[in-house]
Design a protein around this motif. Structure first.
Motif, PDB file in Angstrom:
ATOM      1  N   UNK A   2       0.848  -1.191   0.000  1.00 49.55           N
ATOM      2  CA  UNK A   2       0.000   0.000   0.000  1.00 49.55           C
ATOM      3  C   UNK A   2       0.888   1.248   0.000  1.00 49.55           C
ATOM      4  N   UNK A   3       0.266   2.415  -0.119  1.00 52.99           N
ATOM      5  CA  UNK A   3       0.992   3.672  -0.030  1.00 52.99           C
ATOM      6  C   UNK A   3       1.263   4.029   1.440  1.00 52.99           C
ATOM      7  N   UNK A   4       2.350   4.756   1.715  1.00 56.63           N
ATOM      8  CA  UNK A   4       2.630   5.168   3.097  1.00 56.63           C
ATOM      9  C   UNK A   4       1.463   5.916   3.742  1.00 56.63           C
ATOM     10  N   UNK A   5       0.722   6.685   2.952  1.00 54.39           N
ATOM     11  CA  UNK A   5      -0.413   7.415   3.512  1.00 54.39           C
ATOM     12  C   UNK A   5      -1.462   6.473   4.091  1.00 54.39           C
ATOM     13  N   UNK A   6      -1.579   5.276   3.508  1.00 52.72           N
ATOM     14  CA  UNK A   6      -2.549   4.300   4.033  1.00 52.72           C
ATOM     15  C   UNK A   6      -2.105   3.781   5.397  1.00 52.72           C
ATOM     16  N   UNK A   7      -0.779   3.611   5.587  1.00 49.48           N
ATOM     17  CA  UNK A   7      -0.269   3.162   6.881  1.00 49.48           C
ATOM     18  C   UNK A   7      -0.517   4.226   7.946  1.00 49.48           C
ATOM     19  N   UNK A   8      -0.301   5.496   7.585  1.00 46.59           N
ATOM     20  CA  UNK A   8      -0.578   6.591   8.523  1.00 46.59           C
ATOM     21  C   UNK A   8      -2.068   6.634   8.842  1.00 46.59           C
ATOM     22  N   UNK A   9      -2.894   6.463   7.820  1.00 49.64           N
ATOM     23  CA  UNK A   9      -4.353   6.454   8.039  1.00 49.64           C
ATOM     24  C   UNK A   9      -4.766   5.305   8.959  1.00 49.64           C
ATOM     25  N   UNK A  10      -4.124   4.154   8.796  1.00 45.47           N
ATOM     26  CA  UNK A  10      -4.397   3.013   9.668  1.00 45.47           C
ATOM     27  C   UNK A  10      -4.074   3.360  11.118  1.00 45.47           C
ATOM     28  N   UNK A  11      -2.895   3.952  11.339  1.00 43.30           N
ATOM     29  CA  UNK A  11      -2.499   4.320  12.700  1.00 43.30           C
ATOM     30  C   UNK A  11      -3.487   5.302  13.315  1.00 43.30           C
ATOM     31  N   UNK A  12      -3.894   6.291  12.536  1.00 39.86           N
ATOM     32  CA  UNK A  12      -4.833   7.285  13.060  1.00 39.86           C
ATOM     33  C   UNK A  12      -6.214   6.695  13.298  1.00 39.86           C
ATOM     34  N   UNK A  13      -6.591   5.709  12.497  1.00 42.29           N
ATOM     35  CA  UNK A  13      -7.884   5.041  12.696  1.00 42.29           C
ATOM     36  C   UNK A  13      -7.977   4.434  14.092  1.00 42.29           C
ATOM     37  N   UNK A  14      -6.827   3.962  14.598  1.00 42.27           N
ATOM     38  CA  UNK A  14      -6.816   3.335  15.921  1.00 42.27           C
ATOM     39  C   UNK A  14      -6.347   4.285  17.026  1.00 42.27           C
ATOM     40  N   UNK A  15      -6.383   5.579  16.743  1.00 38.28           N
ATOM     41  CA  UNK A  15      -6.181   6.561  17.791  1.00 38.28           C
ATOM     42  C   UNK A  15      -4.781   7.080  17.979  1.00 38.28           C
ATOM     43  N   UNK A  16      -3.822   6.626  17.160  1.00 41.57           N
ATOM     44  CA  UNK A  16      -2.467   7.148  17.258  1.00 41.57           C
ATOM     45  C   UNK A  16      -2.370   8.492  16.536  1.00 41.57           C
ATOM     46  N   UNK A  17      -1.369   9.279  16.911  1.00 40.97           N
ATOM     47  CA  UNK A  17      -1.156  10.542  16.211  1.00 40.97           C
ATOM     48  C   UNK A  17      -0.581  10.301  14.820  1.00 40.97           C
ATOM     49  N   UNK A  18       0.031   9.168  14.597  1.00 44.63           N
ATOM     50  CA  UNK A  18       0.613   8.826  13.313  1.00 44.63           C
ATOM     51  C   UNK A  18       1.409   7.541  13.423  1.00 44.63           C
ATOM     52  N   UNK A  19       2.163   7.228  12.370  1.00 40.18           N
ATOM     53  CA  UNK A  19       2.906   5.969  12.330  1.00 40.18           C
ATOM     54  C   UNK A  19       3.929   5.855  13.453  1.00 40.18           C
ATOM     55  N   UNK A  20       4.660   6.923  13.719  1.00 39.49           N
ATOM     56  CA  UNK A  20       5.750   6.849  14.702  1.00 39.49           C
ATOM     57  C   UNK A  20       5.239   6.507  16.097  1.00 39.49           C
ATOM     58  N   UNK A  21       4.085   7.037  16.460  1.00 40.75           N
ATOM     59  CA  UNK A  21       3.540   6.721  17.776  1.00 40.75           C
ATOM     60  C   UNK A  21       3.122   5.255  17.841  1.00 40.75           C
ATOM     61  N   UNK A  22       2.537   4.745  16.758  1.00 44.65           N
ATOM     62  CA  UNK A  22       2.193   3.325  16.720  1.00 44.65           C
ATOM     63  C   UNK A  22       3.461   2.478  16.804  1.00 44.65           C
ATOM     64  N   UNK A  23       4.497   2.858  16.060  1.00 49.06           N
ATOM     65  CA  UNK A  23       5.744   2.107  16.071  1.00 49.06           C
ATOM     66  C   UNK A  23       6.393   2.106  17.449  1.00 49.06           C
ATOM     67  N   UNK A  24       6.308   3.239  18.150  1.00 49.04           N
ATOM     68  CA  UNK A  24       6.916   3.346  19.472  1.00 49.04           C
ATOM     69  C   UNK A  24       6.337   2.323  20.436  1.00 49.04           C
ATOM     70  N   UNK A  25       5.069   1.984  20.250  1.00 44.96           N
ATOM     71  CA  UNK A  25       4.429   0.992  21.109  1.00 44.96           C
ATOM     72  C   UNK A  25       5.093  -0.370  20.940  1.00 44.96           C
ATOM     73  N   UNK A  26       5.475  -0.697  19.697  1.00 41.50           N
ATOM     74  CA  UNK A  26       6.116  -1.988  19.434  1.00 41.50           C
ATOM     75  C   UNK A  26       7.606  -1.962  19.764  1.00 41.50           C
ATOM     76  N   UNK A  27       8.192  -0.772  19.754  1.00 38.07           N
ATOM     77  CA  UNK A  27       9.614  -0.678  20.075  1.00 38.07           C
ATOM     78  C   UNK A  27       9.880  -0.864  21.564  1.00 38.07           C
ATOM     79  N   UNK A  28       8.892  -0.565  22.382  1.00 41.38           N
ATOM     80  CA  UNK A  28       9.087  -0.632  23.827  1.00 41.38           C
ATOM     81  C   UNK A  28       9.492  -2.048  24.237  1.00 41.38           C
TER      82      UNK A  28
END
Length: 299
Positions: A69-95
């Motif tokens: 998919x396009x990167x914008x779709x990944x950002x949209x996915x993250x925001x759909x679940x309440x994240x501010x964007x991809x990086x915030x979603x990624x930070x959850x998995x990096x912990x």
């Protein structure tokens, strides 16, 4: 005002926590809302569910490429679940992931370098073999680290309790069904392999009795033949042990017990190393439990 995580940067020291307590908390929410997602967001959800290790390391461009998919779709996915964007979603998995992923980072870098940077003439057959073996080792290490003991024990108990075992595995999963049919004949359990020869599996299912256990093996895109057998077996009162690649798999939703195995892909070809290892472990676990029960009866 609280600082947030930017799309391009790292979390600031004062970054606010995301909308979920943990990655598992987020994955539970994602599974609950999966059916309501668009086709594109479902592709991303399946990738996130099965590739949390890579998600902790890859950027939004790489993640989008893996999902198709396009990167914008990944950002949209993250925001759909309440994240501010991809990086915030990624930070959850990096912990807490850095230490666990350290042994595998070198392999990931080498395979990407091989595919992206090397000319075709420099890739020898022996080098391909080493990359395939390295990828299989990586996925076996991930299976060992992530396999929940209680879930595996529950799968063995389900098989132990079954009056008869049935097997369904088509297409790429076919060798796993063949192995289980061979191995399980060494136990006292009646074993029926629905291999599909002559497309007679629906007729063979007439012998299935309520309480029997169907072991179904399937991976994305989930063979329709296997899904049809699962539906027919459940309608006749069978219990289901699913060996699959995601909790979002259609098999997982219907199963009494689920075991997940994700095999690595090298040059676009997926192995079966982890899945076959899991199948062999199931056989050995069942054989051990049956022998233990026999000895306790004084046989």
């Amino acid at each position: 005002m609280q600082n947030r995580i930017s799309e391009s940067g790292s979390p600031s020291p004062n970054a606010a926590p995301g909308p979920y307590v943990s990655a598992d908390d987020f994955l539970d929410a994602m599974r609950s809302g999966f059916e309501g997602l668009s086709r594109q967001l479902k592709l991303i959800a399946r990738y996130v569910e099965t590739s949390r290790d890579r998600l902790a390391l890859d950027g939004v461009q790489e993640t989008a490429g893996q999902c198709g998919v396009q990167p914008s779709a990944v950002v949209r996915f993250a925001k759909h679940f309440g994240f501010s964007g991809f990086s915030e979603m990624q930070a959850l998995f990096r912990a807490g992931a850095a230490q666990r992923l350290a042994p595998h980072r070198d392999y990931q870098e080498r395979i990407r370098s091989l595919v992206d940077g090397a000319g075709v003439e420099t890739i020898t057959p022996a080098r391909i073999a080493h990359e395939v073996i390295g990828g299989s080792i990586e996925r076996l290490q991930a299976l060992q680290a992530d396999l929940p003991d209680e879930r595996f024990d529950a799968a063995v108990e389900l098989m132990l309790d079954a009056p008869a075992l049935w097997l369904a595995a088509s297409r790429r999963a076919f060798p796993v069904g063949a192995y289980l049919a061979y191995a399980l004949q060494h136990t006292a359990k009646p074993v029926h392999w629905l291999h599909g020869l002559g497309h007679m599996q629906q007729g063979e299912l007439r012998a299935l009795a309520p309480g029997d256990v169907l072991i179904a093996v399937s991976f994305e895109p989930y063979a329709q033949e296997t899904r049809d057998v699962v539906d027919a077996a459940l309608a006749r009162g069978a219990r289901l042990l699913a060996i699959t690649d995601s909790q979002l798999s259609p098999l997982a939703k219907q199963a009494n017990a689920v075991l997940l195995a994700e095999d690595g892909a090298t040059f676009g070809f997926r192995s079966l190393t982890s899945t076959l290892c899991l199948a062999q472990s199931l056989f050995l676990g069942l054989a051990y439990r049956m022998e233990l029960a026999y000895e306790r009866k004084g046989g």
